[in-house]
Design an enzyme around this catalytic site. Sequence first.
Site, PDB file in Angstrom:
ATOM      1  N   CYS A  71       0.875  -1.124  -0.012  1.00 29.56           N
ATOM      2  CA  CYS A  71       0.087  -0.046   0.043  1.00 29.56           C
ATOM      3  C   CYS A  71       0.705   1.188  -0.049  1.00 29.56           C
ATOM      4  CB  CYS A  71      -0.842   0.148   1.272  1.00 29.56           C
ATOM      5  SG  CYS A  71      -1.834   1.529   1.198  1.00 29.56           S
ATOM      6  N   CYS A 104      -0.490   4.315   2.103  1.00 30.62           N
ATOM      7  CA  CYS A 104      -0.243   3.844   3.528  1.00 30.62           C
ATOM      8  C   CYS A 104       1.091   4.318   3.907  1.00 30.62           C
ATOM      9  CB  CYS A 104      -0.696   2.378   3.977  1.00 30.62           C
ATOM     10  SG  CYS A 104      -2.110   1.892   3.235  1.00 30.62           S
ATOM     11  N   ASP A 105       2.130   3.713   3.029  1.00 27.44           N
ATOM     12  CA  ASP A 105       3.471   3.476   3.608  1.00 27.44           C
ATOM     13  C   ASP A 105       4.546   4.357   2.917  1.00 27.44           C
ATOM     14  OD1 ASP A 105       2.516   1.646   5.530  1.00 27.44           O
ATOM     15  OD2 ASP A 105       2.770  -0.014   3.974  1.00 27.44           O
TER      16      ASP A 105
END
Length: 320
Positions: free
Chosen positions: A138, A141-142
């Site tokens: 992701c 997200c990261d």
Amino acid sequence: MTKELEDKIYDVVVIGSGPGGMTAALYASRAELSTLLIERGVPGGQLINTAEVENYSGFSSVTGPDLANNMYAGATRFGAEYTFGDVREIIEGKEYKEVVTANAVFKARSVIISTGAEHKKLGVPGEGTLNGRGVSYCAVCDGAFFRNRHLVVVGGGDSAVEEGTYLTQFASKVTIIHRRDELRAQKILQNRAFNNEKVDFIWDSVVEEVVGENFVEGVQIRNTKTDEVSVVDADGAFIYIGIIPNSKAFQNLGITDEEGWIVTDETMMTSVPGIFAVGDVRKTVLRQVATAVGDGSIAGDNAYKYVESLKEELATARKV
Ligand code: NAP
């Protein structure tokens, strides 16, 4: 609260709240069917992990979470109820079906499955142990954890190329490793990546291992043409090698193909009367927000027709 929901027979239970499920709930509840939407995470499905959606008509650009919030507002606007639950099984029945979650059983005259798909794993050493320590599925997200770092992205489809390009806003360099010498991704995404000076490519190569002690230090790759093995140093590895359907809970119904995708007719009904499927979990030729929304509207409308005829049939049977 769950007890009250369990006592009721819903006209429609929608399982999963991605774009397909939320649209199905909107159509079903607007047609005045009693509707319950069950979700095991947060509403939005893959939209939650999508930075920007630029191919959903009517929006020149919108963030995934914003679109998910709007869809959730629409899905619940006409009275659809929403509950948390991880569905394990659907038990068939003539008058109603039972939707079994980890800790509740809901009754439904019709069911719309919208459980989506999840990221495929490479299945190589290091991928599992370094998951969350540099291995990610992701970018939204990261990505921000990798400012000025070198990243590798594995895959050659829309996700790898789009998310790889997205990661260049954080990373110093993004190397896309693809197993062939030609990308599968849409041309517009390919051209953006080719024109981005922070993106480079390693072709004809498969990842055999994610290397690192406590954190990703690189990936070991093998050239599929020469068999040469080498290590590409990197601080993170983002893996986008496709998706697999979230359909294990429905295998007992015999509605999936050999890969697990749920097969429907053009009304989105499966081979089990009253059970529909929409969005990414369905066997289809294109998986997009727009196609999931289209599926959801068709399923919501056809669930209405199914429930009406079921009620008529049961009323007639009772009179005889
Ligand atoms: P995908 O289209 O199935 O592409 C998977 C890629 O990973 C392919 O390039 C494939 O290589 C490669 N691959 C598969 N297994 C591999 C393995 N074991 N090792 C190395 N490489 C492997 O999956 P996706 O990119 O996740 O997209 C999923 C769906 O969402 C697609 O329908 C896509 O169109 C859609 N999507 C759309 C957008 C958009 O419209 N903006 C964005 C993201 C996703 P080969 O090419 O050699 O098979």
